[in-house]
Design a protein around this motif. Structure first.
Motif, mmCIF file in Angstrom:
data_model
loop_
_atom_site.group_PDB
_atom_site.id
_atom_site.type_symbol
_atom_site.label_atom_id
_atom_site.label_comp_id
_atom_site.label_asym_id
_atom_site.label_seq_id
_atom_site.Cartn_x
_atom_site.Cartn_y
_atom_site.Cartn_z
ATOM 1 N N ALA A 393 0.857 -1.344 0.054
ATOM 2 C CA ALA A 393 -0.012 0.061 0.089
ATOM 3 C C ALA A 393 0.680 1.289 0.075
ATOM 4 C CB ALA A 393 -0.930 0.004 1.332
ATOM 5 N N SER A 394 1.918 1.204 0.822
ATOM 6 C CA SER A 394 2.840 2.689 0.536
ATOM 7 C C SER A 394 3.536 2.591 -0.482
ATOM 8 C CB SER A 394 3.922 2.007 1.714
ATOM 9 O OG SER A 394 4.730 3.316 1.811
ATOM 10 N N ALA A 395 3.974 1.596 -1.232
ATOM 11 C CA ALA A 395 4.460 1.643 -2.479
ATOM 12 C C ALA A 395 3.577 2.172 -3.717
ATOM 13 C CB ALA A 395 5.164 0.213 -3.016
ATOM 14 N N ALA A 396 2.201 1.730 -3.638
ATOM 15 C CA ALA A 396 1.478 2.451 -4.395
ATOM 16 C C ALA A 396 0.869 3.636 -4.360
ATOM 17 C CB ALA A 396 0.023 1.209 -4.483
ATOM 18 N N ARG A 397 0.835 3.947 -2.976
ATOM 19 C CA ARG A 397 0.650 5.452 -2.493
ATOM 20 C C ARG A 397 1.738 6.536 -3.128
ATOM 21 N NH1 ARG A 397 -0.483 4.299 1.973
ATOM 22 N NH2 ARG A 397 1.243 4.656 3.069
ATOM 23 N N ALA A 398 3.028 5.789 -3.052
ATOM 24 C CA ALA A 398 4.192 6.756 -3.299
ATOM 25 C C ALA A 398 3.967 6.874 -4.782
ATOM 26 C CB ALA A 398 5.232 6.140 -2.791
ATOM 27 N N ALA A 399 3.729 5.859 -5.701
ATOM 28 C CA ALA A 399 3.706 5.907 -7.195
ATOM 29 C C ALA A 399 2.502 6.899 -7.423
ATOM 30 C CB ALA A 399 3.378 4.483 -7.602
ATOM 31 N N ARG A 400 1.397 6.857 -6.900
ATOM 32 C CA ARG A 400 0.392 7.800 -7.330
ATOM 33 C C ARG A 400 0.831 9.213 -6.926
ATOM 34 N NH1 ARG A 400 -3.022 4.158 -4.642
ATOM 35 N NH2 ARG A 400 -2.948 5.160 -2.895
ATOM 36 N N GLU A 401 1.572 9.368 -5.817
ATOM 37 C CA GLU A 401 1.958 10.851 -5.565
ATOM 38 C C GLU A 401 2.963 11.262 -6.490
ATOM 39 O OE1 GLU A 401 2.877 10.745 -1.622
ATOM 40 O OE2 GLU A 401 1.000 10.687 -0.852
ATOM 41 N N ARG A 402 3.885 10.318 -7.015
ATOM 42 C CA ARG A 402 5.098 10.781 -7.721
ATOM 43 C C ARG A 402 4.603 11.042 -9.033
ATOM 44 N NH1 ARG A 402 7.920 7.046 -6.032
ATOM 45 N NH2 ARG A 402 7.311 5.382 -7.786
ATOM 46 N N GLY A 403 3.659 10.353 -9.853
ATOM 47 C CA GLY A 403 3.165 10.546 -11.095
ATOM 48 C C GLY A 403 3.971 9.875 -11.945
ATOM 49 N N PRO A 404 3.578 9.771 -13.197
ATOM 50 C CA PRO A 404 4.382 8.942 -14.403
ATOM 51 C C PRO A 404 5.672 9.658 -14.545
ATOM 52 C CG PRO A 404 2.463 10.075 -15.238
ATOM 53 C CD PRO A 404 2.241 10.366 -13.969
ATOM 54 N N ALA A 405 6.736 9.064 -14.681
ATOM 55 C CA ALA A 405 7.956 9.628 -14.757
ATOM 56 C C ALA A 405 8.284 9.955 -16.476
ATOM 57 C CB ALA A 405 9.067 8.575 -14.625
ATOM 58 N N GLU A 406 8.917 10.970 -16.770
ATOM 59 C CA GLU A 406 8.986 11.475 -18.240
ATOM 60 C C GLU A 406 9.926 10.357 -18.783
ATOM 61 O OE1 GLU A 406 9.739 15.682 -18.538
ATOM 62 O OE2 GLU A 406 7.742 15.998 -17.811
ATOM 63 N N LEU A 407 9.724 9.882 -19.763
ATOM 64 C CA LEU A 407 10.764 8.922 -20.806
ATOM 65 C C LEU A 407 11.822 9.992 -21.510
ATOM 66 C CD1 LEU A 407 8.439 6.127 -21.692
ATOM 67 C CD2 LEU A 407 9.864 5.957 -19.689
ATOM 68 N N PRO A 408 12.937 9.709 -21.377
ATOM 69 C CA PRO A 408 14.132 10.216 -22.546
ATOM 70 C C PRO A 408 13.662 10.006 -23.764
ATOM 71 C CG PRO A 408 15.069 8.426 -21.187
ATOM 72 C CD PRO A 408 13.698 8.589 -20.716
ATOM 73 N N GLY A 409 13.802 10.903 -24.971
ATOM 74 C CA GLY A 409 13.593 10.746 -26.233
ATOM 75 C C GLY A 409 13.296 12.076 -26.831
ATOM 76 N N LEU A 410 12.817 12.113 -27.936
ATOM 77 C CA LEU A 410 12.680 12.933 -28.895
ATOM 78 C C LEU A 410 10.970 12.978 -29.360
ATOM 79 C CD1 LEU A 410 13.508 15.395 -30.505
ATOM 80 C CD2 LEU A 410 14.141 14.199 -32.427
ATOM 81 N N ARG A 411 10.265 13.998 -29.327
ATOM 82 C CA ARG A 411 9.153 14.044 -29.592
ATOM 83 C C ARG A 411 8.786 13.716 -31.160
ATOM 84 N NH1 ARG A 411 5.215 15.534 -26.030
ATOM 85 N NH2 ARG A 411 5.788 16.506 -24.047
ATOM 86 N N ALA A 412 7.679 13.010 -31.854
ATOM 87 C CA ALA A 412 7.404 12.811 -32.887
ATOM 88 C C ALA A 412 7.160 13.630 -33.923
ATOM 89 C CB ALA A 412 6.236 11.698 -33.329
ATOM 90 N N SER A 413 6.779 14.954 -33.323
ATOM 91 C CA SER A 413 6.642 16.041 -34.291
ATOM 92 C C SER A 413 7.873 16.631 -34.635
ATOM 93 C CB SER A 413 5.824 17.090 -33.471
ATOM 94 O OG SER A 413 6.242 17.454 -32.095
ATOM 95 N N GLU A 414 8.713 16.936 -33.629
ATOM 96 C CA GLU A 414 9.987 17.226 -33.927
ATOM 97 C C GLU A 414 10.920 16.284 -34.936
ATOM 98 O OE1 GLU A 414 12.263 18.035 -30.262
ATOM 99 O OE2 GLU A 414 10.703 19.197 -29.151
ATOM 100 N N ALA A 415 10.646 15.045 -34.691
ATOM 101 C CA ALA A 415 11.421 14.019 -35.604
ATOM 102 C C ALA A 415 11.037 14.075 -36.951
ATOM 103 C CB ALA A 415 11.552 12.733 -35.037
ATOM 104 N N LEU A 416 9.493 14.349 -37.233
ATOM 105 C CA LEU A 416 8.911 14.395 -38.511
ATOM 106 C C LEU A 416 9.092 15.853 -39.147
ATOM 107 C CD1 LEU A 416 6.218 11.898 -38.078
ATOM 108 C CD2 LEU A 416 8.389 11.521 -38.868
ATOM 109 N N ALA A 417 9.466 16.860 -38.263
ATOM 110 C CA ALA A 417 9.582 18.276 -38.925
ATOM 111 C C ALA A 417 10.202 18.393 -40.166
ATOM 112 C CB ALA A 417 9.822 19.140 -37.766
#
Length: 620
Positions: A393-417
């Motif tokens: 329960a503590s791990a799930a609560r911490a994950a909800r509070e932390r939110g999704p982590a941003e993945l490293p990389g390049l956006r598709a709009s920038e790659a196809l510009a």
């Protein structure tokens, strides 16, 4: 029985009073109605206890004689015979008389329970008829006491060896069934003293549960050693030693523990229970009490463990981390927290028996810190389940509070510009001709080096054509057409010795015969793919050129050719013209009457010219 005579029970009571008076040094009360002559007739060197025992035996024998006949009639085949009266000892003690009376009463009660008397079928024994009211009441009380208390088994049979306590589970004495009395009981004499009695352990492992654990006794140790090696085990020993007022009792307790005098240990919330053998035959019942933690203390302790995953990992490895014990919760006992209680007469706190149990408990804590947590009120399984749920329960609560982590990389709009691309490098100059392939050595059992050379040469030629023209002229060929093309590229003509092996291999690969492959090679050499098609695929040409071919042949002084689809055959059957789908005429020849047509000459737009290329003089 006359009024002046005494009953055996009255004589026994008089003898008991005399025995007690003799033991205390006071004269016994004399009964005015005494008529048995026990006091007057006894020798001056006979002790009062002997007289008491003799009187008790006489009372029991008199009662048994009246009941023997009826009990033998009602007894089953497995009923043991009644024990014979015991001979009088040379130097009995006063307490032996009372024990003998209780044992005799118990044996009688056991026989009565196994084989109830049929009171309606037979009269009461003769010796009991004349008993007064108080004698009958005393008899009934003895029968009641014989079934209300369970006497030790080994005390009834002094000939048996005293078995040491092994921690075998046994129900409490008050709930245990009364065992049957032995058939014979030898007299106890100074030469054959009664062995010491060791009652069975109160430990019952089959009753263990989440909040009750039973541990077998520790084996004796030949050399003194430390009872605790871990820091929490030493804290337990310190809590005992800092409370003790007499170091000599602690030393004797360590000796008892090293000698293995502590029986199986039962641990429940707030209590440690065991039997400890001392100087007396019967072990002492020893308890160690420790205060259980409150629900608020457990809540703080569990929250602290959930916040530190390392503490949970240490508990799973049977270790008690310092950080968990330093959370403000009194997990380890302090000075005065251990409350000992022992059945021995020693008033010391702790006595040597309680000290021995405390030292052995320290060894249990060394091996498993969950014993300490059980003493504080919670079992191992309950604790681990609670910690698992709270950690998830503590791990799930911490994950909800932390939110999704941003993945490293390049956006598709920038790659196809849209962005300017670098110009391609200039192509290399095209070679004038394909290079010759390297030479392949011959190996036993390996591929034919000449076949490999031909395949490599053909691949290089096709690559050069694709590089220079941008297309592959043979890329759309079928497997059969490509096999014909490869065979036609080999120098020579017909099934010669040089080409027979190649033709056989290629024909087997395309499921054809070498003769069919040779005929197809001739057609390929005559006109390529169109020539092979003219050989294998008859078709219906449209009106026009095919219809004008026959007049042209007649104008050249040739006989009238027989038409069939796109074929024009000479009447003699040795020459034939075939109109290909490319508009060219292909000449064929055969043995007259065999229909074995082989391509000959070169194709031509004029049927007469195509036919004149045949080297057949009589064809014209």
């Amino acid at each position: 029985m006359s009024a002046g005579e005494r009953t055996p029970a009255e004589e026994a009571r008089e003898a008991l009073r005399a025995a007690r008076a003799g033991a205390s040094g006071e004269p016994a009360e004399e009964d005015s109605g005494s008529g048995n002559g026990l006091e007057q007739g006894a020798a001056p060197d006979v002790r009062p206890g002997e007289v008491a025992r003799a009187a008790l035996r006489a009372a029991v024998a008199a009662r048994r004689e009246g009941e023997a006949a009826s009990e033998e009639a009602d007894a089953g085949p497995d009923e043991p015979p009644a024990p014979a009266p015991r001979p009088a000892p040379t130097s009995p003690r006063p307490g032996d008389a009372a024990r003998e009376a209780l044992r005799a009463a118990r044996r009688e009660a056991d026989r009565g329970e196994r084989h109830p008397r049929k009171t309606t079928a037979r009269p009461a024994p003769a010796p009991v008829e004349g008993l007064p009211t108080h004698a009958r009441a005393a008899r009934d009380m003895r029968n009641f006491l014989s079934t209300a208390f369970r006497m030790p088994d080994l005390a009834d049979d002094p000939g048996a060896e005293a078995q040491p306590s092994t921690g075998t589970p046994e129900p409490p004495a008050e709930h245990a069934p009364t065992p049957p009395a032995p058939s014979t009981t030898p007299a106890r004499t100074p030469d054959h003293p009664a062995p010491p009695h060791h009652p069975s352990s109160m430990a019952t492992p089959h009753r263990d549960s989440e909040l009750r654990r039973t541990f077998p006794p520790f084996a004796p140790r030949s050399e003194p050693q430390d009872f605790a090696t871990t820091w929490w085990g030493r804290a337990w020993v310190d809590a005992l030693e800092h409370t003790a007022l007499d170091v000599n009792r602690l030393a004797r307790g360590r000796g008892y523990a090293d000698a293995g005098n502590v029986d199986a240990i039962t641990v429940t919330p707030g209590l440690v229970l065991a039997y400890v053998r001392g100087s007396r035959p019967r072990p002492y019942r020893v308890q160690l009490r420790l205060r259980r933690l409150s629900d608020e203390d457990w809540e703080r302790l569990l929250e602290a463990a959930v916040d530190s995953p390392a503490d949970i990992a240490a508990l799973l490895d049977k270790e008690l981390p310092h950080t968990l014990a330093d959370r403000g919760v009194p997990l380890l006992p302090g000075a005065g927290d251990l409350i000992p209680q022992c059945s021995c007469p020693d008033s010391g706190r702790p006595c040597k028996h309680a000290a021995a149990l405390c030292y052995q408990t320290a060894r249990l804590l060394d091996a498993d810190p969950f014993v300490l947590l059980l003493l504080r009120g919670r079992g191992e399984r309950e604790l681990l389940d609670t910690l698992s749920r709270r950690s998830a329960a503590s791990a799930a609560r911490a994950a909800r509070e932390r939110g999704p982590a941003e993945l490293p990389g390049l956006r598709a709009s920038e790659a196809l510009a849209a962005r300017p691309l670098a110009p391609l490098p200039a192509p290399l100059p095209t070679p004038a001709h394909p290079e010759a392939p390297p030479a392949y050595p011959a190996a036993p059992g390996g591929p034919d080096p000449f076949a490999l050379d031909q395949l490599a040469t053909d691949a290089a030629a096709r690559a050069h054509a694709l590089l220079t023209t941008g297309r592959d002229p043979v890329g759309g060929l079928t497997l059969w057409q490509d096999a014909v093309r490869l065979a036609a590229a080999r120098p020579g003509s017909g099934l010669t010795a040089a080409t027979r092996s190649l033709y056989a291999t290629l024909a087997a690969a395309v499921d054809r015969t070498p003769a069919e492959l040779a005929r197809a090679v001739a057609a390929w050499r005559q006109g390529g793919l169109a020539g092979l098609t003219a050989l294998e695929e008859p078709w219906d040409p449209p009106a026009g050129r095919f219809d004008r071919a026959r007049p042209l042949l007649l104008a050249a002084d040739l006989p009238a050719f027989r038409p069939w689809r796109n074929h024009l055959t000479h009447p003699a059957g040795h020459a034939q013209l075939r109109l290909g789908q490319d508009g060219l005429w292909y000449a064929y020849e055969s043995e007259p009457g065999h229909e074995d047509w082989w391509p000959r000459g070169a194709p031509d737009l004029d049927p007469v010219s195509a036919l004149t290329t045949l080297d057949i003089p009589d064809a014209l």
